[in-house]
Design an enzyme around this catalytic site. Structure first.
Site, PDB file in Angstrom:
ATOM      1  N   LYS A   1       0.822  -1.204   0.000  1.00 14.10           N
ATOM      2  CA  LYS A   1       0.000   0.000   0.000  1.00 14.10           C
ATOM      3  C   LYS A   1       0.866   1.268   0.000  1.00 14.10           C
ATOM      4  CE  LYS A   1      -3.382   2.209   3.053  1.00 14.10           C
ATOM      5  NZ  LYS A   1      -2.558   3.376   3.354  1.00 14.10           N
TER       6      LYS A   1
ATOM      7  N   LYS B   1       7.449   1.160   1.535  1.00 14.54           N
ATOM      8  CA  LYS B   1       8.069   0.317   0.490  1.00 14.54           C
ATOM      9  C   LYS B   1       9.447   0.834   0.080  1.00 14.54           C
ATOM     10  CE  LYS B   1       5.027   0.703  -2.629  1.00 14.54           C
ATOM     11  NZ  LYS B   1       4.114   1.447  -1.770  1.00 14.54           N
TER      12      LYS B   1
ATOM     13  N   LYS C   1       6.003   9.212  -9.016  1.00 14.61           N
ATOM     14  CA  LYS C   1       6.661  10.228  -8.178  1.00 14.61           C
ATOM     15  C   LYS C   1       8.181  10.192  -8.340  1.00 14.61           C
ATOM     16  CE  LYS C   1       5.139   9.334  -3.999  1.00 14.61           C
ATOM     17  NZ  LYS C   1       4.351   8.096  -4.183  1.00 14.61           N
TER      18      LYS C   1
ATOM     19  N   ASP D   1      -0.793   0.501  -5.270  1.00 18.31           N
ATOM     20  CA  ASP D   1      -1.987  -0.189  -5.716  1.00 18.31           C
ATOM     21  C   ASP D   1      -1.858  -0.604  -7.170  1.00 18.31           C
ATOM     22  OD1 ASP D   1      -3.411   0.286  -3.211  1.00 18.31           O
ATOM     23  OD2 ASP D   1      -3.198   2.381  -3.808  1.00 18.31           O
TER      24      ASP D   1
END
Lengths: 491, 291
Positions: free
Chosen positions: B13, B18, B44, B130
């Protein structure tokens, strides 16, 4: 030289791999001179009419395979060009020993709103099984589209799964239109898929077998090669899946149109050591002699080639001389795809015509084999001299019309349907030959010479047409330079 | 060529840690002497920042925006201990197609045979949380990553995301896609949180590969633009990341997970929620209730 990388699903597009361009206006020698001095500048246009899609060229490489079936994975409109290849297959079958050509097996997954939102993997998986159940095709090709590419369908995964289940090659071909602005990238996409899934490593080398990567030209090579003790393996139209699989066993690969078969030839050479001929195709005497001698050298048939060339010269040169006399000083314009366009220029020059200009769809500074000796435009310019108004026109008809109006040649020579009508509307005798083998060798010069004479001498129809035709372009446009909408610097 | 590159994809998520986990994993693997590439797959383009003192690198898609012919080497930058850093990048939020962007970026490197050329031991894809469309599933398809690790906290939304990812893996597992290596339990502060994650992995036929506690050291390091491995190499937290790297390095065989159906997942979550409330309110349950 571009390295063939079968690990990647997608082939690199032509503008990246070969540095090909779609916009140039100048002398042919200028373009040749720039070819290996860094990257060619592509001028780009501030206005264009519509043009082709890679899908069509990818479809061209697979629809005519006798025992294959093709699925377009996308909205049904993306397969709207498929019927043209089905038609071509039916009408030209007789020229290639197919007396009863079968209906082409062409399908579309007909992606709709629903599949675009929820994913098209399932409908593709179902379609493959349905197509196999209906056709029992020896291989099923999946031609991708912009829609399937953007939603990220796992075409390779679905294909591999179906292949394991059905036991026939399921060949994904990634030719989304948005990836390349050069439609011939579709040829490369088709051959990349074929190289990944169909071509098998050689089992028994066949020293008399020569691959011919071509379109659908009449079978002239069985007779010509027969005199050399060689056999043609025509690829990929009218071939079988099995013939393609064994193309790795041939002694050499030759190109009818290097812009078509560039990737296939390089793949066979790099992966399986089948050497590719690296001189221009046999159009015009200079290139015919050079090409046959190179073929003789590659296949150990040097003596037989000399005999063949002498026989051909003896048989056709007298008639060629007569035709030259009658065509001397006539002016011509050529419009065609890249390498075949260069071939047509060679034919015209050999017949004594003056080529005032050429409108060629794109330009490859080199082909995948990287050989300078294979540069078709360079060879034509070296053998036959300058083409003063050479344009890379991206099949932009408004540019062609403008040039034709200025040049008013005695004949317009075209290779693609729809292009001659512009000559006709201006009263210029225009000739379209779809059979790319028609102009080959010594006999090809006689073929073309007679057709050109016939066309020039029977000009009543186009003269009449010009009197009644309504020109869609304004007089303003005819006062502008043909490259007025090309940008000055690189795009 | 010749050398087998281990290719991993890290999913989870958004905001779960991460990139932090991936960068520390890359750094720890590099310290073990491996040649590592970290491939950020998030528009990003900030996955590799802490490997490069907090600095951004031009993404593949930024380079492709300027010219169509990009040499993949121009998109590869060296970071901490020689780690090769690549960012796929993507369009601005709200426009274009980020999923197609990932497809394009991954294909560019594959076509130019970069993974073979650099003779990498590890390629680690750090993928946007996601899996919203086909493009984000590219790294788990055939021929890209072999092992997927999911970062999850005990937070239910993180577990929902992990469960969704398991569904994707299950879908592609038949066609030679990546399989699940396990869950990296992140931001775990107490044994109750650990139990939630543990229970989830047992029900979905996978395992916890490492438990990573929430730590101020990580925050401090990141504020300094560095991974914990670089900024606080002797800290306890660094030792945890090194242990994670060691376990992943030893990891050989991944499996198809058994994701829960939506209703099952809801029922499972609410059973834990009851226990959570009980714990918060001090209600005594189970064996102790009879004391």
């Amino acid at each position: 030289m571009s390295a063939i990388n079968l690990k990647a699903n997608e082939v690199q597009i032509r503008e990246v791999r070969l540095g090909s361009i779609t916009g140039f206006s100048g002398k042919a020698s200028e373009l040749v001179g720039c070819a290996r001095k860094g990257k060619l500048g592509d001028r780009g246009r501030s206005f264009t009419q519509c043009l082709g899609c890679s899908t069509s060229n990818a479809a061209c490489t697979v629809i005519l395979i006798q025992d294959g079936a093709v699925i377009s994975h996308g909205p049904v409109g993306c397969s709207s060009c498929f019927h043209e290849f089905a038609f071509t297959y039916l009408v030209n079958g007789g020229n290639r020993g197919l007396d009863a050509p079968t209906q082409r097996r062409i399908f579309s997954t007909n992606l709709g709103e629903r599949e675009t939102v929820y994913g098209g993997n399932q409908i593709l998986a179902d379609s493959i099984r349905e197509v196999y159940a209906r056709t029992k095709a020896k291989a099923i090709f999946i031609v991708t589209t912009c829609a399937s590419g953007i939603i990220g369908d796992d075409v390779s995964g679905v294909a591999d799964e179906a292949e394991a289940e059905l036991g026939v090659p399921i060949v994904p071909i990634f030719c989304e239109g948005f990836r390349s602005k050069i439609w011939t990238s579709g040829f490369d996409a088709g051959y990349h898929g074929i190289a990944r899934k169909l071509i098998k490593p050689p089992v028994n080398k066949q020293p008399d077998l020569v691959n011919i990567v071509n379109f659908w030209g009449a079978d002239i090579f069985t007779e010509l090669f027969g005199r050399l003790g060689l056999r043609p393996n025509y690829l990929t139209p009218y071939s079988t899946v099995d013939q393609i699989a064994h193309s790795s066993e041939a002694v050499a690969t030759i190109q009818i149109c290097a812009t078509l078969g560039s990737y296939y030839g390089a793949a066979l050479e790099q992966l399986y050591g089948v050497p590719e001929i690296k001189v221009s195709a046999p159009y015009g005497i200079a290139q015919t002699d050079r090409w046959f001698r190179e073929l003789g050298r590659m296949t150990g048939k040097e003596k037989e080639v000399e005999v063949l060339l002498a026989e051909e010269a003896e048989r056709y040169l007298p008639r060629i001389a007569e035709l030259r006399e009658r065509l001397k000083g006539k002016k011509a314009h050529v419009t065609a795809g890249a390498s075949h366009g260069h071939a047509l220029i060679a034919i015209l020059r050999e017949l004594g015509l003056e080529v005032k200009g050429a409108s060629i769809f794109h330009h490859d500074p080199l082909y995948d084999n990287g050989a300078i000796s294979a540069d078709a435009l360079q060879n034509t310019v070296q053998d036959y001299g300058e083409v003063p108004r050479y344009s890379v026109c991206n099949k932009q008809e408004f540019e062609l019309v403008n040039v034709l109006n200025r040049e008013r040649p005695d004949i317009l020579l075209a290779r693609h349907g729809g292009m001659t009508l512009w000559g006709g509307k201006l009263g210029i005798p225009s000739l379209l030959i779809g059979d790319e083998h028609f102009g080959m060798g010594y006999k090809g010069l006689v073929n073309y010479g007679e057709k050109i004479l016939d066309t020039i001498e029977n000009d009543e129809f186009v003269k009449n047409l010009a009197r009644h035709a309504i020109n869609p372009y304004s007089s303003w446009w005819f006062k502008q330079a043909p490259d007025a909408f090309m940008k000055r610097g690189e795009e | 060529m010749g050398k087998k590159t281990k290719q991993l994809a890290i999913y989870g998520k958004g905001g779960i840690g991460k990139s932090t986990t991936t960068s520390n994993l890359s750094a720890a693997l590099a310290d073990m002497g491996y040649k590592v590439m970290q491939f950020g797959c998030d528009p990003k383009a900030d996955s590799t920042n802490t490997l490069r003192d907090g600095s951004y690198i031009p993404s593949v898609l930024e380079l492709l925006r300027d010219k169509s012919n990009v040499d993949a080497h121009d998109a590869i930058f060296r970071g901490y201990n020689g780690i090769y850093c690549v960012e796929a990048g993507g369009p601005a939020p709200g426009v274009g197609c980020a999923g197609r962007g990932i497809t394009t970026a991954v294909q560019l490197l594959k076509q130019q045979r970069i993974f073979d050329e650099l003779e990498l031991d590890y390629v680690i894809y750090d993928v946007l949380g996601d899996v919203v469309c086909g493009g984000f599933a590219v790294p788990i398809r055939e021929g890209i990553a072999e092992h997927v690790f999911t970062v999850s906290s005990s937070d239910f939304m993180a577990i929902y995301a992990a469960n969704n990812l398991f569904k994707g893996i299950q879908k592609y597992s038949n066609s030679g896609g990546a399989l699940l290596g396990g869950v990296i339990a992140n931001s775990i502060n107490n044994s109750f949180q650990e139990k939630i994650v543990q229970d989830f992995v047992e029900r979905t036929n996978t395992k916890v590969i490492e438990v990573i506690p929430r730590s101020l050291t990580v925050t401090q390091s990141e504020l300094g633009g560095k991974t914990t491995i670089e900024a606080a190499p002797t800290s306890e937290q660094a030792a945890v990341y090194r242990e994670l790297a060691r376990r992943i390095d030893e990891h050989e065989i991944s499996h198809v997970p058994a994701p829960l159906e939506a209703a099952e997942l809801r029922a499972w979550a609410s059973s834990w929620a009851d226990q959570l409330i009980a714990q918060e309110t001090g209600e005594v349950r189970g064996v102790r209730a009879s004391i």
